[in-house]
Design a protein around this motif. Structure first.
Motif, PDB file in Angstrom:
ATOM      1  N   VAL A 276      59.212 -50.205 -16.002  1.00  0.00           N
ATOM      2  CA  VAL A 276      58.274 -51.222 -15.518  1.00  0.00           C
ATOM      3  C   VAL A 276      57.273 -51.505 -16.627  1.00  0.00           C
ATOM      4  CG1 VAL A 276      56.578 -51.866 -13.767  1.00  0.00           C
ATOM      5  CG2 VAL A 276      58.548 -50.453 -13.143  1.00  0.00           C
ATOM      6  N   ILE A 277      57.211 -52.775 -17.023  1.00  0.00           N
ATOM      7  CA  ILE A 277      56.385 -53.145 -18.162  1.00  0.00           C
ATOM      8  C   ILE A 277      55.155 -53.890 -17.669  1.00  0.00           C
ATOM      9  CG2 ILE A 277      56.404 -54.272 -20.434  1.00  0.00           C
ATOM     10  CD1 ILE A 277      58.766 -52.267 -19.955  1.00  0.00           C
ATOM     11  N   ASN A 278      54.017 -53.543 -18.195  1.00  0.00           N
ATOM     12  CA  ASN A 278      52.776 -54.270 -17.938  1.00  0.00           C
ATOM     13  C   ASN A 278      52.264 -54.795 -19.264  1.00  0.00           C
ATOM     14  OD1 ASN A 278      51.979 -53.505 -14.998  1.00  0.00           O
ATOM     15  ND2 ASN A 278      52.615 -51.583 -15.961  1.00  0.00           N
ATOM     16  N   TRP A 279      52.032 -56.080 -19.307  1.00  0.00           N
ATOM     17  CA  TRP A 279      51.550 -56.672 -20.567  1.00  0.00           C
ATOM     18  C   TRP A 279      50.885 -58.005 -20.268  1.00  0.00           C
ATOM     19  CZ3 TRP A 279      52.958 -61.249 -23.183  1.00  0.00           C
ATOM     20  CH2 TRP A 279      52.436 -61.376 -24.485  1.00  0.00           C
TER      21      TRP A 279
ATOM     22  N   ALA B 113      60.870 -66.993  -7.612  1.00  0.00           N
ATOM     23  CA  ALA B 113      59.993 -66.401  -6.592  1.00  0.00           C
ATOM     24  C   ALA B 113      58.591 -66.961  -6.853  1.00  0.00           C
ATOM     25  CB  ALA B 113      60.008 -64.875  -6.681  1.00  0.00           C
ATOM     26  N   ILE B 114      58.477 -68.273  -6.805  1.00  0.00           N
ATOM     27  CA  ILE B 114      57.251 -68.938  -7.242  1.00  0.00           C
ATOM     28  C   ILE B 114      56.099 -68.668  -6.272  1.00  0.00           C
ATOM     29  CG2 ILE B 114      56.215 -71.159  -7.886  1.00  0.00           C
ATOM     30  CD1 ILE B 114      58.527 -70.325  -9.728  1.00  0.00           C
ATOM     31  N   ASP B 115      55.230 -67.788  -6.675  1.00  0.00           N
ATOM     32  CA  ASP B 115      54.051 -67.450  -5.870  1.00  0.00           C
ATOM     33  C   ASP B 115      54.451 -66.969  -4.472  1.00  0.00           C
ATOM     34  OD1 ASP B 115      51.372 -67.040  -5.917  1.00  0.00           O
ATOM     35  OD2 ASP B 115      50.787 -69.122  -5.661  1.00  0.00           O
TER      36      ASP B 115
ATOM     37  N   ASP C  14      54.691 -64.964 -22.678  1.00  0.00           N
ATOM     38  CA  ASP C  14      53.569 -65.208 -23.571  1.00  0.00           C
ATOM     39  C   ASP C  14      52.233 -65.239 -22.846  1.00  0.00           C
ATOM     40  OD1 ASP C  14      53.017 -67.796 -22.643  1.00  0.00           O
ATOM     41  OD2 ASP C  14      54.057 -68.793 -24.299  1.00  0.00           O
ATOM     42  N   THR C  15      51.185 -65.372 -23.630  1.00  0.00           N
ATOM     43  CA  THR C  15      49.825 -65.281 -23.076  1.00  0.00           C
ATOM     44  C   THR C  15      49.358 -66.588 -22.435  1.00  0.00           C
ATOM     45  OG1 THR C  15      49.112 -65.589 -25.370  1.00  0.00           O
ATOM     46  CG2 THR C  15      48.973 -63.360 -24.470  1.00  0.00           C
ATOM     47  N   ALA C  16      50.209 -67.618 -22.458  1.00  0.00           N
ATOM     48  CA  ALA C  16      49.920 -68.846 -21.710  1.00  0.00           C
ATOM     49  C   ALA C  16      50.793 -68.903 -20.460  1.00  0.00           C
ATOM     50  CB  ALA C  16      50.133 -70.073 -22.590  1.00  0.00           C
ATOM     51  N   ALA C  17      51.288 -67.736 -20.034  1.00  0.00           N
ATOM     52  CA  ALA C  17      52.060 -67.591 -18.798  1.00  0.00           C
ATOM     53  C   ALA C  17      53.416 -68.284 -18.853  1.00  0.00           C
ATOM     54  CB  ALA C  17      51.266 -68.055 -17.579  1.00  0.00           C
ATOM     55  N   ALA C  18      53.920 -68.526 -20.052  1.00  0.00           N
ATOM     56  CA  ALA C  18      55.257 -69.112 -20.199  1.00  0.00           C
ATOM     57  C   ALA C  18      56.285 -68.032 -20.496  1.00  0.00           C
ATOM     58  CB  ALA C  18      55.274 -70.166 -21.306  1.00  0.00           C
ATOM     59  N   ILE C  19      57.523 -68.331 -20.144  1.00  0.00           N
ATOM     60  CA  ILE C  19      58.669 -67.465 -20.421  1.00  0.00           C
ATOM     61  C   ILE C  19      59.596 -68.252 -21.341  1.00  0.00           C
ATOM     62  CG2 ILE C  19      60.657 -66.284 -19.374  1.00  0.00           C
ATOM     63  CD1 ILE C  19      59.042 -66.214 -16.725  1.00  0.00           C
ATOM     64  N   HIS C  20      60.172 -67.583 -22.301  1.00  0.00           N
ATOM     65  CA  HIS C  20      61.185 -68.253 -23.126  1.00  0.00           C
ATOM     66  C   HIS C  20      62.454 -67.416 -23.133  1.00  0.00           C
ATOM     67  CE1 HIS C  20      57.652 -70.373 -24.798  1.00  0.00           C
ATOM     68  NE2 HIS C  20      58.504 -71.327 -25.098  1.00  0.00           N
ATOM     69  N   TYR C  21      63.570 -68.106 -23.240  1.00  0.00           N
ATOM     70  CA  TYR C  21      64.812 -67.399 -23.529  1.00  0.00           C
ATOM     71  C   TYR C  21      65.316 -67.920 -24.859  1.00  0.00           C
ATOM     72  CZ  TYR C  21      69.149 -64.916 -23.016  1.00  0.00           C
ATOM     73  OH  TYR C  21      70.184 -64.026 -23.218  1.00  0.00           O
ATOM     74  N   GLU C  22      65.575 -66.996 -25.767  1.00  0.00           N
ATOM     75  CA  GLU C  22      66.002 -67.405 -27.105  1.00  0.00           C
ATOM     76  C   GLU C  22      67.332 -66.757 -27.427  1.00  0.00           C
ATOM     77  OE1 GLU C  22      62.987 -67.548 -30.267  1.00  0.00           O
ATOM     78  OE2 GLU C  22      64.382 -66.435 -31.538  1.00  0.00           O
ATOM     79  N   ILE C  23      68.213 -67.548 -27.991  1.00  0.00           N
ATOM     80  CA  ILE C  23      69.481 -67.022 -28.483  1.00  0.00           C
ATOM     81  C   ILE C  23      69.541 -67.271 -29.973  1.00  0.00           C
ATOM     82  CG2 ILE C  23      71.999 -67.291 -28.431  1.00  0.00           C
ATOM     83  CD1 ILE C  23      71.748 -68.059 -25.509  1.00  0.00           C
TER      84      ILE C  23
ATOM     85  N   VAL D 287      59.476 -60.447 -11.762  1.00  0.00           N
ATOM     86  CA  VAL D 287      58.553 -60.860 -12.827  1.00  0.00           C
ATOM     87  C   VAL D 287      57.312 -61.457 -12.165  1.00  0.00           C
ATOM     88  CG1 VAL D 287      58.275 -62.315 -14.858  1.00  0.00           C
ATOM     89  CG2 VAL D 287      60.531 -61.342 -14.309  1.00  0.00           C
ATOM     90  N   THR D 288      56.177 -60.818 -12.344  1.00  0.00           N
ATOM     91  CA  THR D 288      54.941 -61.315 -11.731  1.00  0.00           C
ATOM     92  C   THR D 288      53.893 -61.566 -12.809  1.00  0.00           C
ATOM     93  OG1 THR D 288      53.924 -59.136 -11.378  1.00  0.00           O
ATOM     94  CG2 THR D 288      55.404 -59.936  -9.658  1.00  0.00           C
ATOM     95  N   TYR D 289      52.983 -62.491 -12.505  1.00  0.00           N
ATOM     96  CA  TYR D 289      51.881 -62.787 -13.428  1.00  0.00           C
ATOM     97  C   TYR D 289      50.575 -62.679 -12.652  1.00  0.00           C
ATOM     98  CZ  TYR D 289      49.129 -64.892 -17.115  1.00  0.00           C
ATOM     99  OH  TYR D 289      48.193 -65.102 -18.107  1.00  0.00           O
ATOM    100  N   ASP D 290      49.732 -61.813 -13.110  1.00  0.00           N
ATOM    101  CA  ASP D 290      48.444 -61.604 -12.449  1.00  0.00           C
ATOM    102  C   ASP D 290      48.653 -61.297 -10.961  1.00  0.00           C
ATOM    103  OD1 ASP D 290      45.775 -61.316 -12.835  1.00  0.00           O
ATOM    104  OD2 ASP D 290      45.289 -63.446 -12.897  1.00  0.00           O
ATOM    105  N   GLY D 291      49.691 -60.541 -10.690  1.00  0.00           N
ATOM    106  CA  GLY D 291      49.977 -60.128  -9.315  1.00  0.00           C
ATOM    107  C   GLY D 291      50.753 -61.148  -8.496  1.00  0.00           C
TER     108      GLY D 291
END
Lengths: 681, 681
Positions: free
Chosen positions: A264-267, A468-470, A414-423, A287-291
């Protein structure tokens, strides 16, 4: 490490596969079939039922007593000497098989890495192969290297499980050959072998075409024509750049993440479970952001790699690198290489072997923080005052090696609450031999060296996004188009207006992207409203529009890769529908995957899953040989009405006091001056 | 710094504008017009004739005597109190005006930064404006802030040069107001002023619409409705993240680049001139790799920012941030902020002011090296041996602030011989007021705060690419499509084949990208052949397909932004055709730009230039307010048949000995362990 063997310890439903669970599963299966010799193909965690898992997650959030979610594995296996294959589901809490099904004829489990190694070993003693090698009259000291591939399907016939083995020659230069990275792929030989999985015998030799046309097969007296070495190992290069000065990345105050129970990662307000399996590699869960929940499950679900070379047997080259090989099975030990700069946390995970034993994938995931450039900036031009913050990314990386080729598979938060998938696609292109001394006017590939042809091909990927949007159960899917409004005196008298058309996705279906409409797929919570904008909170998927399946719609390639013909499929959540070309792509003929699931036309309600499909059309360049520079592709998943303001507004200012950058001054100098930048904003 | 005033020193044709050249030009112009007061708009280097410059470059390469390329500036100016504007070309070597033309009526030079400041100052004492402010009965201590914009065109009529001034209110909170970054954009007022450039008078007040419809103008008794503060300064946030640990990037052995004469950069086989001008900002010239020319000139040539809000006067919001404002004129002093991590070299360049004096743009370009992740990797799965190198990028960055908004404009070169252009859009969205206390059902924007609306808009960019593929004068343009081949028994019996259709671009023209065909534009040298593949050496442009101009084809926005309706325009090289919406977009009506140049249908031969157009459709999110996280866009320009093998094959291996990464171990820890990774490959 937590175990779930004792009734008093409830395993978290997202606990990643534990080694003792592989042993336990195998033991249960062996007990049931004590009279037979069981060959295990896969032992893995059975995806928990979403509703049950969500109850657990909700209880966990509310600190209520935790319900029990059955802890189950699935196992595919065969019996020694028998063609049939089985898939069972095992309940580890009760120690019992709860479901058992014989796979239909012609449906084949994936190969384990053991299988691939075994097959490669056996062909080298096979008579038919030895005869071919003899025919070639190879120079003394020649080392033939076999490479096993899954066998591609070409008809509807039910067939036994097979492998297609390509053959290469090790370098004839002793120094090169002795190097552990010596590149045999530079020397493709003119025949291949087809192996029956059951009998473990070569059932046929396929001579390879050596000219442009379909019937240009290698002849019985086809002379062996040595090809030039093409070594990629840095130690084997004639010269290496000397003028690249090191870059060091350090975190003197430590890293910004914490890890609980190795998973379980917290960041930076993010929290998620870091799961891993033989097939998808890294899976992000809860995957949760700020709970606040954002995604229930994120994974790369499949990829297909069809080749454009029409000449049999190359028409069969169409790999499913996840479903046949496995991003987890083939994951690199990242600590062995030097795959990241900075302060790195490695994770070790488990897959299974043919004996039903856990097989370690040491350091198969690495995680580290990356400075991702300016996060946001504004300068007040009246006084020159700049406010600037950095963007920081948490990078979660797995690298798979599938025979000749590598995929670097990266989730970032990232710190702007975005997720990226990179290949990042790299490694060695699959090449085939061509006759030397003649001109080849090729439509489907290029010559990368005399006698070596790299065929055109595609990589088409499918990301499975379970939102699981909010809230775990309130996400609906829609797509939004930006469209020109008509020139109309009362509403648009100057013709400048455009608006956003919101299209709800109510039923299982597919859509294609359309850059001319700036089409964006979004998940939104239809039970909530952003108090500033009045719109539902959501996350949008920003993916460049790419070319889809080029194989003909009536071809086997097209039929099997059910996801590859549209940019998005939408289906109803199901723990039994995780892989868009079906559970068993090996020699599949299609008919079980997102294309079929979507055709059911069921109402999605608040239980839809999106399959986001994109790809590279890789028309080889000589610059890709003998190892290709990474081809990078990025998907962004960004909040939209999820927050009432920029979620990165509370990022610390980027200042020289913290950054400690150095100033490079003057001309013609290559030394970094130690004088500090000095001016801090 | 080199000067070109003495006949004995020949200025390099690509020498960036020197301050004394601004003085010299102004002196020459003033001498010619000694009876008048000259107001200078722009003094800049006149683009040299390409053929002449190429002769110089060829002589330089061959170490032959260097020919003289005339050193010329262009200057736009007006006379005090007169409406006419002039554009002269000045020969600095002879000290004479070699061309002088009066701009046609209705054609207006760009504003200098002086102009913008002046206009903003004067409106605050203008009677009409003061009356509006009085009407609003603003609270005591209110600070009204004017923001000048270029005036958008709406008809074919010839008009005098005008400005449109928007008004905002400083924060009413003393603490916030006192902060140097206090955000007045959060408080848009309900009127705007139109200023005549010649008389410097407000000629009209435009009341702004305050409701959804076109005729919802602010009324005479429209009450002032205070809007909430939306401060972005980190010091003004209620809280700042405390758990983000610093990342330090250092180059203990110095940087890998050298700089000659403050403008010629050598790095990793790349060599180029780092030019800069008021309009395009950074320009790369004579870009060579390993001594082979690749591009003659690379620049961002224009951008248009049309807004979707149809309500007058907002229909006029359509900025040309390069042609009207200038990426150079508005360039940030990067050393003031903290815009990079690592070892940074800054460059200072010059623009001009209204008095014909040089105006410094200190540290307007920064350059540094970035570790860009894995460059290439392959693991020999038989022995676990990994060969891995890093990719390194040289980042050349300029940041422009155009009133409320920022563009981070980045050229990168990398160690695999690729070039990238990256745009990061950030800053504060342009917002307008809306009546509070009523619901607004908007098609063309969103509310980001009560009374504050952010309209939808686009940013469409045009990159000008002037090739020199392995020779200055041998580049032709083509585009390549990857297309499915028909199911055909003799050539494609299984339907897997696809091929590449090569389409030469022989005449000036346009094309659109098509993801379904994987369309790629390439420059190739038609005089040379790659000895491995037999194909001409080239560079391909890999740009995601994006939405183009949404304004109606018969609208002024569409007409003016001649480049914005197609992904590519191709025109013939000309030193007089550098800007795709023409030299003078301020209040232009179109008719002079790539659309017209392409229509000439001239043969391009080996002298074609490509204009690559792409954009963001920015439908605002609350997450973009009050300052937006960077929106990142990347164009890749990659070699194709330019090399006979991977040009990054000679990169040093990525090893722990060099990288000195650190290992993070254990759970629940946030400290970086000092134990080294240990295993070096």
């Amino acid at each position: 490490m937590a175990t779930n063997k004792s009734a008093s310890v409830k395993a978290h439903p997202f606990l990643t596969l534990q080694p003792q669970e592989v042993f336990a599963t195998a033991e249960i299966i062996r007990k049931v079939h004590s009279e037979k010799t069981v060959i295990f193909r896969i032992v893995a965690i059975k995806e928990p039922n979403r509703a049950e898992a969500v109850k657990y997650l909700e209880a966990e959030r509310k600190k209520l007593p935790l319900p029990t979610v059955p802890r189950r594995t699935y196992v595919t296996y065969q019996f020694q000497g028998q063609v049939d294959a089985w898939e069972d589901i095992v309940d580890l809490d009760t120690g019992s098989v709860v479901e058992s099904k014989k796979l239909p004829p012609g449906v084949h489990p994936a190969a384990s890495q053991d299988d691939m190694r075994d097959v490669q070993e056996l062909v080298m003693t096979d008579e038919l192969v030895l005869k071919e090698i003899e025919r070639l009259k190879l120079p003394a000291g020649s080392k033939v290297v076999p490479e096993a591939w899954p066998y591609g399907k070409e008809s509807r016939d039910v067939d036994v499980k097979q492998y297609q083995i390509w053959f290469f020659l090790g370098s004839l230069d002793e120094k090169n050959l002795a190097h552990p990275s010596s590149n045999h792929f530079a020397h493709p030989l003119d025949f291949s072998a087809v192996v029956d999985d059951l009998t473990r015998k070569v059932i046929r030799i396929d001579r390879l075409p050596m000219g442009v046309g379909l019937n240009s097969y290698s002849t019985n007296d086809e002379p062996y024509q040595p090809q030039t070495d093409a070594e990629y190992a840095t130690e084997l290069q004639p010269s290496i750049r000397k003028d690249l000065k090191p870059i060091h990345i350090s975190q003197p105050e430590g890293v910004s993440f914490t890890v609980e129970n190795d998973q379980v990662i917290n960041w930076q307000k993010w929290r998620f479970h870091l799961d891993f399996n033989w097939r998808e590699g890294t899976v992000l869960r809860d995957v949760t952001y700020d709970g606040r929940p954002v995604f229930y499950r994120l994974s790369l679900a499949e990829m297909t790699v069809p080749y454009a070379d029409p000449r049999p047997p190359f028409h069969r080259k169409c790999a499913y690198d996840l479903g046949e090989g496995g991003a987890g099975n083939t994951a690199n030990n990242l600590a062995l290489g030097c795959d990241c700069l900075g302060a790195i946390r490695y994770f070790t995970r488990w897959v299974s072997d043919a004996q039903g034993r856990p097989e370690v994938r040491e350091n198969c995931i690495c995680m580290h923080e990356v400075d991702a450039g300016i996060g946001w900036k504004h300068t007040n031009y009246r006084n020159g005052r700049a406010e600037v913050t950095r963007n920081r990314e948490l990078v979660i990386q797995t690298i798979m090696t599938i025979s000749n080729y590598e995929y670097i598979l990266i989730w970032t938060l990232d710190t702007a609450a975005a997720i990226h998938y990179e290949i990042r696609a790299t490694g060695i292109m699959s090449v085939v031999p061509m006759r030397q001394g003649v001109e080849h006017d090729l439509d489907y590939g290029i010559m990368v060296a005399p006698g070596v042809m790299a065929p055109s091909h595609q990589h088409i990927f499918s990301l499975r996004l379970d939102p699981a949007i909010d809230g775990y159960d309130d996400s609906v899917i829609q797509y939004e188009d930006s469209v020109r409004r008509p020139f109309e005196p009362k509403t648009n008298p100057f013709g400048v207006a455009y608006g956003i058309e919101v299209n709800p996705v109510k039923h299982s279906s597919f859509i294609d992207l359309d850059a001319s409409r700036n089409r964006i797929v979004k998940f939104v919570n239809d039970k909530k409203t952003n108090k500033v904008t009045g719109k539902p909170p959501g996350y949008g998927i920003h993916v460049p529009v790419t070319q889809l399946q080029l194989s003909h719609p009536s071809s086997t390639n097209h039929r099997r890769a059910g996801f590859s013909d549209h940019h998005y499929y939408f289906t109803k959540q199901s723990e039994n529908e995780l892989y868009p070309s079906g559970d068993y792509p090996w020699q599949s003929f299609g008919g079980d995957g997102v294309r079929q699931w979507a055709q059911r036309d069921v109402e999605l309600g608040n239980a839809g899953v999106a399959w986001c499909n994109f790809g590279f059309t890789h028309n080889p360049r000589p610059e890709d040989w003998p190892v290709m520079p990474c081809e990078v592709f990025r998907v962004a998943i960004k909040p939209s009405n999820f927050f009432t303001q920029n979620p990165a507004l509370d990022m610390p200012a980027s200042t020289q006091v913290v950054n400690k950058s150095t100033l490079v001054t003057g001309d013609d100098q290559s030394e970094c001056c130690s004088r500090s930048n000095g001016v801090a904003s």
